[in-house]
Design a protein around this motif. Sequence first.
Motif, PDB file in Angstrom:
ATOM      1  N   GLN A  13       0.815  -1.217   0.000  1.00 39.66           N
ATOM      2  CA  GLN A  13       0.000   0.000   0.000  1.00 39.66           C
ATOM      3  C   GLN A  13       0.850   1.268   0.000  1.00 39.66           C
ATOM      4  N   LEU A  14       2.013   1.204   0.601  1.00 39.78           N
ATOM      5  CA  LEU A  14       2.888   2.375   0.705  1.00 39.78           C
ATOM      6  C   LEU A  14       4.005   2.370  -0.343  1.00 39.78           C
ATOM      7  N   GLU A  15       4.008   1.382  -1.200  1.00 42.86           N
ATOM      8  CA  GLU A  15       5.108   1.174  -2.144  1.00 42.86           C
ATOM      9  C   GLU A  15       5.405   2.429  -2.967  1.00 42.86           C
ATOM     10  N   GLY A  16       6.668   2.843  -2.900  1.00 39.81           N
ATOM     11  CA  GLY A  16       7.120   3.987  -3.684  1.00 39.81           C
ATOM     12  C   GLY A  16       6.891   5.341  -3.038  1.00 39.81           C
ATOM     13  N   VAL A  17       6.191   5.389  -1.904  1.00 38.15           N
ATOM     14  CA  VAL A  17       5.919   6.654  -1.224  1.00 38.15           C
ATOM     15  C   VAL A  17       7.142   7.043  -0.398  1.00 38.15           C
ATOM     16  N   ALA A  18       7.598   8.278  -0.566  1.00 41.13           N
ATOM     17  CA  ALA A  18       8.753   8.775   0.191  1.00 41.13           C
ATOM     18  C   ALA A  18       8.308   9.100   1.616  1.00 41.13           C
ATOM     19  N   ILE A  19       8.844   8.356   2.584  1.00 41.43           N
ATOM     20  CA  ILE A  19       8.455   8.481   3.993  1.00 41.43           C
ATOM     21  C   ILE A  19       9.704   8.807   4.806  1.00 41.43           C
ATOM     22  N   PRO A  20       9.633   9.788   5.716  1.00 40.76           N
ATOM     23  CA  PRO A  20      10.783  10.018   6.593  1.00 40.76           C
ATOM     24  C   PRO A  20      11.095   8.745   7.373  1.00 40.76           C
ATOM     25  N   PHE A  21      12.360   8.329   7.354  1.00 36.77           N
ATOM     26  CA  PHE A  21      12.717   7.105   8.066  1.00 36.77           C
ATOM     27  C   PHE A  21      12.368   7.213   9.548  1.00 36.77           C
ATOM     28  N   SER A  22      12.507   8.388  10.122  1.00 36.59           N
ATOM     29  CA  SER A  22      12.211   8.575  11.538  1.00 36.59           C
ATOM     30  C   SER A  22      10.746   8.297  11.866  1.00 36.59           C
ATOM     31  N   GLU A  23       9.875   8.288  10.876  1.00 33.64           N
ATOM     32  CA  GLU A  23       8.447   8.041  11.080  1.00 33.64           C
ATOM     33  C   GLU A  23       8.014   6.650  10.636  1.00 33.64           C
ATOM     34  N   LEU A  24       8.875   5.924   9.947  1.00 36.95           N
ATOM     35  CA  LEU A  24       8.478   4.664   9.322  1.00 36.95           C
ATOM     36  C   LEU A  24       7.960   3.636  10.320  1.00 36.95           C
ATOM     37  N   ASP A  25       8.665   3.405  11.419  1.00 37.81           N
ATOM     38  CA  ASP A  25       8.208   2.411  12.388  1.00 37.81           C
ATOM     39  C   ASP A  25       6.849   2.798  12.978  1.00 37.81           C
ATOM     40  N   ARG A  26       6.639   4.073  13.253  1.00 40.39           N
ATOM     41  CA  ARG A  26       5.352   4.530  13.796  1.00 40.39           C
ATOM     42  C   ARG A  26       4.228   4.300  12.783  1.00 40.39           C
ATOM     43  N   ILE A  27       4.496   4.598  11.514  1.00 36.30           N
ATOM     44  CA  ILE A  27       3.496   4.408  10.460  1.00 36.30           C
ATOM     45  C   ILE A  27       3.148   2.933  10.313  1.00 36.30           C
ATOM     46  N   LEU A  28       4.149   2.079  10.317  1.00 36.13           N
ATOM     47  CA  LEU A  28       3.890   0.640  10.198  1.00 36.13           C
ATOM     48  C   LEU A  28       3.199   0.093  11.442  1.00 36.13           C
ATOM     49  N   ALA A  29       3.573   0.566  12.621  1.00 34.76           N
ATOM     50  CA  ALA A  29       2.943   0.100  13.858  1.00 34.76           C
ATOM     51  C   ALA A  29       1.465   0.484  13.917  1.00 34.76           C
ATOM     52  N   SER A  30       1.075   1.567  13.249  1.00 37.29           N
ATOM     53  CA  SER A  30      -0.346   1.941  13.228  1.00 37.29           C
ATOM     54  C   SER A  30      -1.160   1.012  12.333  1.00 37.29           C
ATOM     55  N   ARG A  31      -0.489   0.229  11.498  1.00 37.04           N
ATOM     56  CA  ARG A  31      -1.170  -0.675  10.575  1.00 37.04           C
ATOM     57  C   ARG A  31      -1.055  -2.148  10.961  1.00 37.04           C
ATOM     58  N   ILE A  32      -0.032  -2.481  11.747  1.00 35.29           N
ATOM     59  CA  ILE A  32       0.221  -3.871  12.134  1.00 35.29           C
ATOM     60  C   ILE A  32       0.250  -3.922  13.665  1.00 35.29           C
ATOM     61  N   ALA A  33      -0.711  -4.628  14.253  1.00 33.13           N
ATOM     62  CA  ALA A  33      -0.877  -4.613  15.706  1.00 33.13           C
ATOM     63  C   ALA A  33       0.346  -5.135  16.446  1.00 33.13           C
ATOM     64  N   ASP A  34       1.038  -6.122  15.904  1.00 32.74           N
ATOM     65  CA  ASP A  34       2.185  -6.705  16.603  1.00 32.74           C
ATOM     66  C   ASP A  34       3.514  -6.299  15.949  1.00 32.74           C
ATOM     67  N   TYR A  35       3.525  -5.145  15.300  1.00 30.74           N
ATOM     68  CA  TYR A  35       4.724  -4.710  14.563  1.00 30.74           C
ATOM     69  C   TYR A  35       5.919  -4.535  15.485  1.00 30.74           C
ATOM     70  N   ARG A  36       7.059  -5.033  15.014  1.00 30.04           N
ATOM     71  CA  ARG A  36       8.366  -4.821  15.632  1.00 30.04           C
ATOM     72  C   ARG A  36       9.329  -4.456  14.510  1.00 30.04           C
ATOM     73  N   PRO A  37      10.262  -3.545  14.735  1.00 36.28           N
ATOM     74  CA  PRO A  37      11.223  -3.185  13.684  1.00 36.28           C
ATOM     75  C   PRO A  37      11.955  -4.391  13.102  1.00 36.28           C
ATOM     76  N   ALA A  38      12.173  -5.422  13.912  1.00 43.24           N
ATOM     77  CA  ALA A  38      12.857  -6.629  13.420  1.00 43.24           C
ATOM     78  C   ALA A  38      12.083  -7.290  12.285  1.00 43.24           C
ATOM     79  N   MET A  39      10.757  -7.132  12.259  1.00 36.40           N
ATOM     80  CA  MET A  39       9.951  -7.710  11.179  1.00 36.40           C
ATOM     81  C   MET A  39      10.345  -7.082   9.834  1.00 36.40           C
ATOM     82  N   LEU A  40      10.571  -5.776   9.833  1.00 35.48           N
ATOM     83  CA  LEU A  40      10.974  -5.073   8.625  1.00 35.48           C
ATOM     84  C   LEU A  40      12.372  -5.515   8.207  1.00 35.48           C
ATOM     85  N   ASP A  41      13.276  -5.637   9.186  1.00 34.91           N
ATOM     86  CA  ASP A  41      14.632  -6.119   8.905  1.00 34.91           C
ATOM     87  C   ASP A  41      14.605  -7.503   8.275  1.00 34.91           C
TER      88      ASP A  41
END
Length: 176
Positions: A32-60
């Motif tokens: 859904q966010l593919e190609g959208v320029a997002i500040p890295f400092s906000e990325l984890d917060r944005i993903l956590a608002s969409r995925i209830a059990d989000y952890r940065p390690a999931m993205l890694d």
Amino acid sequence: VDAQHYARFLLGWHGVLKPRFGSDRLLDAIVQLEGVAIPFSELDRILASRIADYRPAMLDELGASGAIVWVGKGALSVNDGRIALYRRERVHLLLDRAPPDAALDEPHRRVLAHLETKGASFFAELHHASGLASTKETAEVLTDLVYAGLITNDMFQPLRARERASSKRATASGRM
């Protein structure tokens, strides 16, 4: 439709009203966010608002597996910048690759030339290729190239390290 209904649709579509769980949902969110320029400092917060059990390690893990790539889309500060996420199989279709800036100085050009001939490299190799005396200067060259969209990494750790360094400096400067 009116703005209120459209806004409700977008919040639902992005999973913000009812976040879902797991790595599959993370990949859905990235689509859904593919190609959208997002500040890295906000990325984890944005993903956590969409995925209830989000952890940065999931993205890694998605990056390390080769499922996704990230590309710099412009620096915001010394330690933050915009990035865009892409599914690896679609990046060539969606990414408009700009040629390297003709105004790049010699260390930037040497690092790019090294990567073009040798491919993925460790920091020590890139530092040697840069010809710079300090590793701090080499890290700055790499940051410039990352946020110019000219190089990337499989992991998000280098971006997180710069962000943490910035947070520590801000905390330390706030203490008297």
